[in-house]
Motif scaffolding. Sequence first.
Motif, mmCIF file in Angstrom:
data_model
loop_
_atom_site.group_PDB
_atom_site.id
_atom_site.type_symbol
_atom_site.label_atom_id
_atom_site.label_comp_id
_atom_site.label_asym_id
_atom_site.label_seq_id
_atom_site.Cartn_x
_atom_site.Cartn_y
_atom_site.Cartn_z
ATOM 1 N N TRP A 65 26.797 24.518 28.544
ATOM 2 C CA TRP A 65 27.198 23.910 27.272
ATOM 3 C C TRP A 65 28.591 23.285 27.335
ATOM 4 O O TRP A 65 28.909 22.411 26.546
ATOM 5 N N ARG A 66 29.403 23.717 28.289
ATOM 6 C CA ARG A 66 30.735 23.123 28.405
ATOM 7 C C ARG A 66 30.653 21.654 28.830
ATOM 8 O O ARG A 66 31.575 20.880 28.557
ATOM 9 N N ARG A 67 29.566 21.286 29.489
ATOM 10 C CA ARG A 67 29.399 19.897 29.913
ATOM 11 C C ARG A 67 29.144 18.977 28.719
ATOM 12 O O ARG A 67 29.304 17.757 28.831
ATOM 13 N N LEU A 68 28.747 19.538 27.589
ATOM 14 C CA LEU A 68 28.521 18.720 26.397
ATOM 15 C C LEU A 68 29.807 18.481 25.613
ATOM 16 O O LEU A 68 29.818 17.708 24.648
ATOM 17 N N ASP A 69 30.881 19.153 26.017
ATOM 18 C CA ASP A 69 32.220 18.902 25.464
ATOM 19 C C ASP A 69 32.235 18.998 23.934
ATOM 20 O O ASP A 69 32.716 18.099 23.252
ATOM 21 N N ASP A 70 31.693 20.081 23.414
ATOM 22 C CA ASP A 70 31.681 20.309 21.969
ATOM 23 C C ASP A 70 32.239 21.710 21.719
ATOM 24 O O ASP A 70 31.537 22.713 21.886
ATOM 25 N N VAL A 186 21.945 21.035 18.113
ATOM 26 C CA VAL A 186 21.617 19.613 18.260
ATOM 27 C C VAL A 186 20.693 19.165 17.130
ATOM 28 O O VAL A 186 20.839 18.052 16.590
ATOM 29 N N GLU A 187 19.731 20.007 16.769
ATOM 30 C CA GLU A 187 18.841 19.673 15.661
ATOM 31 C C GLU A 187 19.628 19.486 14.368
ATOM 32 O O GLU A 187 19.366 18.551 13.593
ATOM 33 N N MET A 188 20.596 20.358 14.128
ATOM 34 C CA MET A 188 21.416 20.233 12.923
ATOM 35 C C MET A 188 22.187 18.913 12.926
ATOM 36 O O MET A 188 22.216 18.194 11.913
ATOM 37 N N ARG A 189 22.816 18.566 14.059
ATOM 38 C CA ARG A 189 23.570 17.311 14.132
ATOM 39 C C ARG A 189 22.629 16.107 13.998
ATOM 40 O O ARG A 189 23.008 15.073 13.437
ATOM 41 N N THR A 190 21.403 16.252 14.489
ATOM 42 C CA THR A 190 20.431 15.163 14.356
ATOM 43 C C THR A 190 20.065 14.953 12.893
ATOM 44 O O THR A 190 19.968 13.805 12.426
ATOM 45 N N TYR A 191 19.856 16.035 12.173
ATOM 46 C CA TYR A 191 19.577 15.914 10.735
ATOM 47 C C TYR A 191 20.747 15.262 10.003
ATOM 48 O O TYR A 191 20.546 14.441 9.094
ATOM 49 N N GLN A 192 21.956 15.615 10.382
ATOM 50 C CA GLN A 192 23.123 14.997 9.750
ATOM 51 C C GLN A 192 23.165 13.501 10.035
ATOM 52 O O GLN A 192 23.465 12.697 9.138
ATOM 53 N N ALA A 273 29.344 15.833 12.297
ATOM 54 C CA ALA A 273 29.946 15.570 13.612
ATOM 55 C C ALA A 273 28.889 14.904 14.475
ATOM 56 O O ALA A 273 27.693 15.021 14.207
ATOM 57 N N PRO A 274 29.301 14.180 15.508
ATOM 58 C CA PRO A 274 28.322 13.480 16.351
ATOM 59 C C PRO A 274 27.423 14.447 17.124
ATOM 60 O O PRO A 274 27.782 15.603 17.367
ATOM 61 N N ILE A 275 26.260 13.955 17.511
ATOM 62 C CA ILE A 275 25.391 14.696 18.416
ATOM 63 C C ILE A 275 26.078 14.769 19.777
ATOM 64 O O ILE A 275 26.597 13.764 20.263
ATOM 65 N N LEU A 450 15.931 6.215 16.288
ATOM 66 C CA LEU A 450 17.037 6.222 17.240
ATOM 67 C C LEU A 450 17.873 7.495 17.088
ATOM 68 O O LEU A 450 18.262 8.116 18.086
ATOM 69 N N ALA A 451 18.136 7.903 15.845
ATOM 70 C CA ALA A 451 18.890 9.146 15.621
ATOM 71 C C ALA A 451 18.134 10.338 16.194
ATOM 72 O O ALA A 451 18.725 11.225 16.823
ATOM 73 N N GLN A 452 16.833 10.362 15.996
ATOM 74 C CA GLN A 452 16.031 11.454 16.551
ATOM 75 C C GLN A 452 16.042 11.418 18.076
ATOM 76 O O GLN A 452 16.110 12.471 18.726
ATOM 77 N N SER A 453 15.977 10.219 18.653
ATOM 78 C CA SER A 453 15.969 10.106 20.106
ATOM 79 C C SER A 453 17.305 10.542 20.703
ATOM 80 O O SER A 453 17.336 11.172 21.772
ATOM 81 N N GLU A 454 18.399 10.213 20.021
ATOM 82 C CA GLU A 454 19.710 10.667 20.495
ATOM 83 C C GLU A 454 19.737 12.193 20.589
ATOM 84 O O GLU A 454 20.240 12.771 21.562
ATOM 85 N N GLY A 455 19.192 12.837 19.559
ATOM 86 C CA GLY A 455 19.144 14.295 19.588
ATOM 87 C C GLY A 455 18.197 14.822 20.653
ATOM 88 O O GLY A 455 18.482 15.833 21.319
#
Length: 475
Positions: A65-70, A186-192, A273-275, A450-455
Motif C-alpha cells: 500500500w505504500r506504493r500507492l502513496d496515500d 478505493v471503492e469509497m474514493r470511486t464513489y466520491q 480525495a483522489p483515487i 471513466l471514474a469507475q475504471s480509474e478505481g
Amino acid sequence: MKRFCEPHALKRLIRLLAFLFLAGCAAVGPDYQPPDKAVPSQWQTPLKGGLADESIDQKTLALWWRRLDDPLLSKLIEQAVAGNLHLKEARARVREARARRGIAEAGLFPHLNASGQITRIKGSRETGAGTERNLHATGFDAGWEVDIFGGVRRSVEATDADLQASQASLRDVLITLTAEVGLNYVEMRTYQARLATAAENLKEQEGMYDLIRQRFEAAMSDALTLEQSRYNVENTRSQMPLLRSGLEASQNRLAVLMGKEPGRLRGELSPPAPIPVTPLRVAVGIPANCIRRRPDVSRAEKELAAQTARIGVATAELYPKFYLLGSIGLEALDIGGFASSDGVTHSIGPRFSWRIFDGGAIRQNIQVQTAVQEQALIRYESTILGALEEVENALRAYAEEQNRRAALKQASLAAQKAASLADEKYRAGLIGFYDVLDAQRSLRSFEDQLAQSEGLVTANLISLYKALGGGWEEI
C-alpha cells in the motif's frame, strides 16, 4: 527396600531403560515428505501495462500500500491490523494450537502424582474381632509411557504441523484484511469521484433546463423540449442517492474492518480525495516464488503434514504400550508412625498393555487416517491450482482495465467536445434539443464509466498484490 537397591537389580533396570530408549528411536507410520508439485516457469498471461517478471522486493510486496502513496490508506491499514476482530480470532487460534502442541509434548515426559488419605476401618465380628482402626497413608506415584513405537512423537509431530498451519492461517487473514481495507478505500474514493462527476453534470443540465424553460415561457421552445430537458435533469439526480448509499456503505465497511462501529470514520473519510494512482511498473516474479509465499498453500501443506503424522498415531495402536511405574509412600495406623522407617512402602517395575482383539477397529482407523491424508493431498494440489488461477486472472484484469481506461479517456474527451458543440449549435438554433440530450447522456455515461475504471485499475492492482501473497510482514 535394600534388596531392590542391590547392584544386580539396579543394573537390570538400567539395561531395561537403555533397551526401551534405543527401541524408541524409530516411529511407525510414514515419514512426511513435502510433495513435489510442478508449477509453470512463467506466467501464461502476457505481461503488459507495466507488469514485469522481475524479482519482487519482499518488503515492497509485504507493504504494497505504500506504493500507492496515500497516507490515509496506510493509516487505515495499520488501524485495521491493530483492531480487526477476525484477526484477533486468528491470533487466538494460534495460541490454542500452541497450547495443544504443549499438551502433546507433555506425553513424552513422566508424570508424578501426590496422594494422601486417612481411612477409618471396622472389621466384621463374624469373621474377626470387629475392631476399629485408622489407616494413614501418603506418597508419590510416578509413571512414564516409553514411546517405543513413536505414537506420542507422531502426535507431537501432528500438533506441531497444526500450529504451523494456524500461523499460516493468521498470515492469510492479514493478507485478506489489508486487501479488503485497500479495496474498500478505493471503492469509497470511486464513489466520491462518481458523485463529483454527477454533481457537475447535474449543474450543467440544470443550466440548460433553465435556458429552455425561459425560451418556453417566451414561446421560443415547445413543451416536448422542456420535458426532455427536465427528465434528463431528474434522471441524473436519481443516480446520486445510489452513489451516496454506496459511499456510506464503503465507509461503514472500513469502520467494521478496523473493529469500530459503523459511522465512526465518517468525519475522517468524508473529505473527498483522489483515487490512489498505481505505479508505472509492477514486478510480479515467477509462479514458483508466488507459491512459496502464499499462506493458503503453506496452510494446506502443513495440514497434509499433520495428517501424515496422524497415520503414525493410528498405526502405533497396533503395538504394545510399555510403561515404567513406581511409587513411594508411608503407611501407619497413626500419624506418629510416619516417623518410623517401618512405615515406608515402595514399588517399581515395568508394565505393558496390548490390545489383542478389537474386531479390526485399529486397522480401519489406519485406513480412515490414510484416506483423510489423501484428501489433504488433493486439497493441497487444488490450492496450488487455485493460487495460479487467481494470479493469472489478476494479471489479465490489471492489464486489460488499463486499456479500457485509456479508451474511456478518449471517449470522454470526444463526448465533452460533442456536448459543447451540441450546446453551441442548439443555442444558435441549428439543431434540435434531442441532439443536445443525446450528447449529454453520452458524456455523463462516459465520465461515470471513466471514474469507475480509474478505481478498477487500482483495485485490480490490490487484488494482484493479494494474489501474489503480499500484505504485512511475516508473523
